[in-house]
Design an enzyme around this catalytic site. Sequence first.
Site, PDB file in Angstrom:
ATOM      1  N   CYS A  12     106.674 123.795 139.738  1.00  0.00           N
ATOM      2  CA  CYS A  12     105.977 123.668 138.460  1.00  0.00           C
ATOM      3  C   CYS A  12     106.447 122.374 137.794  1.00  0.00           C
ATOM      4  O   CYS A  12     107.363 121.698 138.262  1.00  0.00           O
ATOM      5  CB  CYS A  12     106.278 124.867 137.562  1.00  0.00           C
ATOM      6  SG  CYS A  12     108.024 125.030 137.098  1.00  0.00           S
ATOM      7  N   HIS A  45     116.082 127.687 142.189  1.00  0.00           N
ATOM      8  CA  HIS A  45     116.459 128.822 143.017  1.00  0.00           C
ATOM      9  C   HIS A  45     115.873 128.693 144.420  1.00  0.00           C
ATOM     10  O   HIS A  45     115.037 129.489 144.864  1.00  0.00           O
ATOM     11  CB  HIS A  45     116.018 130.130 142.361  1.00  0.00           C
ATOM     12  CG  HIS A  45     116.805 130.455 141.135  1.00  0.00           C
ATOM     13  ND1 HIS A  45     116.302 131.192 140.096  1.00  0.00           N
ATOM     14  CD2 HIS A  45     118.075 130.127 140.776  1.00  0.00           C
ATOM     15  CE1 HIS A  45     117.219 131.311 139.156  1.00  0.00           C
ATOM     16  NE2 HIS A  45     118.300 130.667 139.553  1.00  0.00           N
ATOM     17  N   HIS A  80     115.745 125.729 133.169  1.00  0.00           N
ATOM     18  CA  HIS A  80     115.857 127.036 132.528  1.00  0.00           C
ATOM     19  C   HIS A  80     116.343 126.964 131.084  1.00  0.00           C
ATOM     20  O   HIS A  80     116.089 127.880 130.295  1.00  0.00           O
ATOM     21  CB  HIS A  80     116.833 127.927 133.303  1.00  0.00           C
ATOM     22  CG  HIS A  80     116.438 128.160 134.734  1.00  0.00           C
ATOM     23  ND1 HIS A  80     116.807 127.305 135.745  1.00  0.00           N
ATOM     24  CD2 HIS A  80     115.718 129.143 135.312  1.00  0.00           C
ATOM     25  CE1 HIS A  80     116.320 127.763 136.900  1.00  0.00           C
ATOM     26  NE2 HIS A  80     115.655 128.874 136.666  1.00  0.00           N
ATOM     27  N   GLU A 135     117.239 131.521 131.971  1.00  0.00           N
ATOM     28  CA  GLU A 135     116.377 131.221 130.826  1.00  0.00           C
ATOM     29  C   GLU A 135     116.590 132.223 129.702  1.00  0.00           C
ATOM     30  O   GLU A 135     116.673 131.852 128.525  1.00  0.00           O
ATOM     31  CB  GLU A 135     114.905 131.222 131.237  1.00  0.00           C
ATOM     32  CG  GLU A 135     113.968 130.916 130.076  1.00  0.00           C
ATOM     33  CD  GLU A 135     112.500 131.073 130.414  1.00  0.00           C
ATOM     34  OE1 GLU A 135     111.703 131.433 129.523  1.00  0.00           O
ATOM     35  OE2 GLU A 135     112.128 130.833 131.594  1.00  0.00           O
ATOM     36  N   THR A 171     109.259 132.689 129.921  1.00  0.00           N
ATOM     37  CA  THR A 171     108.052 131.938 130.280  1.00  0.00           C
ATOM     38  C   THR A 171     107.446 132.340 131.620  1.00  0.00           C
ATOM     39  O   THR A 171     106.251 132.119 131.845  1.00  0.00           O
ATOM     40  CB  THR A 171     108.346 130.429 130.309  1.00  0.00           C
ATOM     41  OG1 THR A 171     109.377 130.169 131.277  1.00  0.00           O
ATOM     42  CG2 THR A 171     108.796 129.937 128.936  1.00  0.00           C
ATOM     43  N   CYS A 202     104.229 130.815 130.394  1.00  0.00           N
ATOM     44  CA  CYS A 202     103.696 129.548 130.900  1.00  0.00           C
ATOM     45  C   CYS A 202     102.474 129.818 131.767  1.00  0.00           C
ATOM     46  O   CYS A 202     102.558 130.520 132.781  1.00  0.00           O
ATOM     47  CB  CYS A 202     104.768 128.821 131.713  1.00  0.00           C
ATOM     48  SG  CYS A 202     104.199 127.292 132.474  1.00  0.00           S
ATOM     49  N   SER A 230     114.950 133.643 143.741  1.00  0.00           N
ATOM     50  CA  SER A 230     113.868 133.249 142.844  1.00  0.00           C
ATOM     51  C   SER A 230     113.150 134.465 142.253  1.00  0.00           C
ATOM     52  O   SER A 230     112.510 135.228 142.972  1.00  0.00           O
ATOM     53  CB  SER A 230     112.855 132.372 143.586  1.00  0.00           C
ATOM     54  OG  SER A 230     111.711 132.143 142.797  1.00  0.00           O
ATOM     55  N   SER A 274     109.460 127.439 142.527  1.00  0.00           N
ATOM     56  CA  SER A 274     110.733 126.828 142.904  1.00  0.00           C
ATOM     57  C   SER A 274     110.747 126.399 144.365  1.00  0.00           C
ATOM     58  O   SER A 274     111.808 126.061 144.903  1.00  0.00           O
ATOM     59  CB  SER A 274     111.882 127.814 142.650  1.00  0.00           C
ATOM     60  OG  SER A 274     111.652 129.032 143.348  1.00  0.00           O
TER      61      SER A 274
END
Length: 308
Positions: A12, A45, A80, A135, A171, A202, A230, A274
């Site tokens: 991302c 991750h 994060h 995060e 997110t 997100c 992840s 990730s």
Amino acid sequence: MQIEIDQESGFCFGVTTAIRKAEESLRCADNVPAGPLYCLGDIVHNRRECERLHELGLRTIDHQMFRQLPAGSRVLLRAHGEPPATYEAAREREVSLIDATCPVVLQLQRRIRRAYEEEPSDTQIVIYGKPGHAEVLGLVGQTEGHAIVIAHPDEAVRLDMHRSIRLFSQTTQPLEGFRQLVDYLQAHVVAPATFQFTDTICRQVANRLPGVRAFAARHDVVLFVCGLKSSNGRVLYEACRQVNGRSYLVDDPAAIRAEWFSHAQSVGICGATSTPKWLMELVAKPSDGCILTNSREEIEPVPFRTHS
């Protein structure tokens, strides 16, 4: 055999930016070594990507090691985000921070901080997210540890429905779960208490769920490539499995097994936010002569072999 690498999979924006900042900070200027660069936690991750950056000089540390760094050390903050205490510790130790916090996460941190400072003291600040996630730790830190973390809509029963609630979300949480939580709280908060929510998921991440489901449904076999730590990868992988039982999670080409592809006419390769593109391409070449393409064209079938 029809082969496809999902072009919507991969890093991302936030992860791409963090890795770019790490690479730039590791470069030498005028042949003068840039010096060690530390990252507070895994920058992403994904074990293979972390190994690649380690070879370039990035060193992963934890918070205990961070508090022991000498003055002048350089530390990268990953996408994060971090709680205010980390910034304060850096100032005290005269450590230089390279802040790669994702802009979406940074905006969310500011919103939560504002709500904590401006709402009445008995208002419950609630975060829909995974307890202990990097995060989420940064988000809870904006409230001096007072925020309530809810991992699943079913946990809403823990809240006091007679006290006002402000709801935010990590997110990368599933949009469906957030909507379920909103519906429940709207129906159960008792006046004069109030309920307000801010959708902070997100969309670059959330929109991948329907896309990955459609991708998995059109292939006989799916290889989902992601790191084993992840959270986003687990969510997307489960979405693949729901529509295609022949979906397999791999973090390395060596994990591929020949028996997965029995009678398969098409194979799809996708990954998490990730997952680096180069790793999906590497997974697409699990043995000599077996090359997958990132288009949906026909190629001559080549037997898959497992790595030793």
